[in-house]
Design a protein around this motif. Structure first.
Motif, PDB file in Angstrom:
ATOM      1  N   GLY A   4       2.051  -3.909  -4.225  1.00  8.95           N
ATOM      2  CA  GLY A   4       2.953  -4.620  -3.318  1.00  8.95           C
ATOM      3  C   GLY A   4       3.273  -5.969  -3.928  1.00  8.95           C
ATOM      4  N   THR A   5       3.001  -7.025  -3.195  1.00  5.24           N
ATOM      5  CA  THR A   5       3.262  -8.377  -3.702  1.00  5.24           C
ATOM      6  C   THR A   5       1.987  -9.101  -4.093  1.00  5.24           C
ATOM      7  N   TYR A  59       1.542   4.150   1.569  1.00  2.00           N
ATOM      8  CA  TYR A  59       2.274   4.152   0.309  1.00  2.00           C
ATOM      9  C   TYR A  59       2.510   2.716  -0.110  1.00  2.00           C
ATOM     10  N   LEU A  60       2.181   2.406  -1.371  1.00  2.00           N
ATOM     11  CA  LEU A  60       2.341   1.054  -1.893  1.00  2.00           C
ATOM     12  C   LEU A  60       2.967   1.103  -3.282  1.00  2.00           C
ATOM     13  N   PRO A  61       3.839   0.138  -3.579  1.00  2.00           N
ATOM     14  CA  PRO A  61       4.324   0.037  -4.952  1.00  2.00           C
ATOM     15  C   PRO A  61       3.226  -0.545  -5.837  1.00  2.00           C
ATOM     16  N   THR A  62       3.105  -0.021  -7.046  1.00  4.10           N
ATOM     17  CA  THR A  62       2.130  -0.543  -8.001  1.00  4.10           C
ATOM     18  C   THR A  62       2.867  -0.954  -9.263  1.00  4.10           C
ATOM     19  N   SER A  69       5.386   2.087 -10.160  1.00  6.18           N
ATOM     20  CA  SER A  69       5.324   3.386  -9.494  1.00  6.18           C
ATOM     21  C   SER A  69       5.075   3.164  -8.014  1.00  6.18           C
ATOM     22  N   TYR A  70       5.295   4.194  -7.249  1.00  4.08           N
ATOM     23  CA  TYR A  70       5.094   4.155  -5.809  1.00  4.08           C
ATOM     24  C   TYR A  70       4.030   5.191  -5.500  1.00  4.08           C
ATOM     25  N   GLU A  71       2.875   4.756  -4.997  1.00  3.67           N
ATOM     26  CA  GLU A  71       1.719   5.639  -4.889  1.00  3.67           C
ATOM     27  C   GLU A  71       1.211   5.764  -3.456  1.00  3.67           C
ATOM     28  N   ARG A  72       0.610   6.912  -3.183  1.00  4.41           N
ATOM     29  CA  ARG A  72      -0.059   7.156  -1.894  1.00  4.41           C
ATOM     30  C   ARG A  72      -1.533   6.816  -2.067  1.00  4.41           C
TER      31      ARG A  72
END
Length: 110
Positions: A4-5, A59-62, A69-72
């Motif tokens: 995320g941020t 789900y978070l962006p990494t 990537s966008y991961e669960r």
């Protein structure tokens, strides 16, 4: 590594884990509200046979070394030596090559 941020430390890259996990305390520190967690509990069996249930998933962006990537993630509410455990789903998604001998991860980039 960035989720995320937020920059997160104490990450384990575990080729033996079939899920990505993030601790609830980390989400709270990132100021992510618990209502953003999808209530979908899963049963996890640890290396020694201990059983834990996840609170749900999120789900978070990494972002690592130029690869986004966008991961669960399964969310756990327990004490852990690590804030995040990245398992095979993340490793395969970013085409990473983890080396336990060298204690590093190679990620192909352009």
């Amino acid at each position: 590594m960035q989720f995320g941020t937020a920059n997160v430390r104490r990450i384990l890259i575990d080729g033996g884990s079939s899920v990505n996990l993030i601790m609830l305390d980390v989400l709270k520190a990132m100021k992510i509200n618990e209502n953003q967690i999808t209530k979908k509990s899963s049963v996890l069996v640890g290396f020694r046979g201990e059983i834990r249930n996840t609170l749900g998933e999120i789900y978070l962006p990494t972002y690592a070394e130029g690869v986004a990537s966008y991961e669960r993630f399964g969310v756990l509410d327990c004490l852990s030596s690590y804030n995040v455990i990245l398992g095979r789903p993340w490793i395969h998604n970013v085409k990473a090559v983890p080396s336990t001998y060298h204690q590093c991860v190679e990620i192909p980039t352009e």
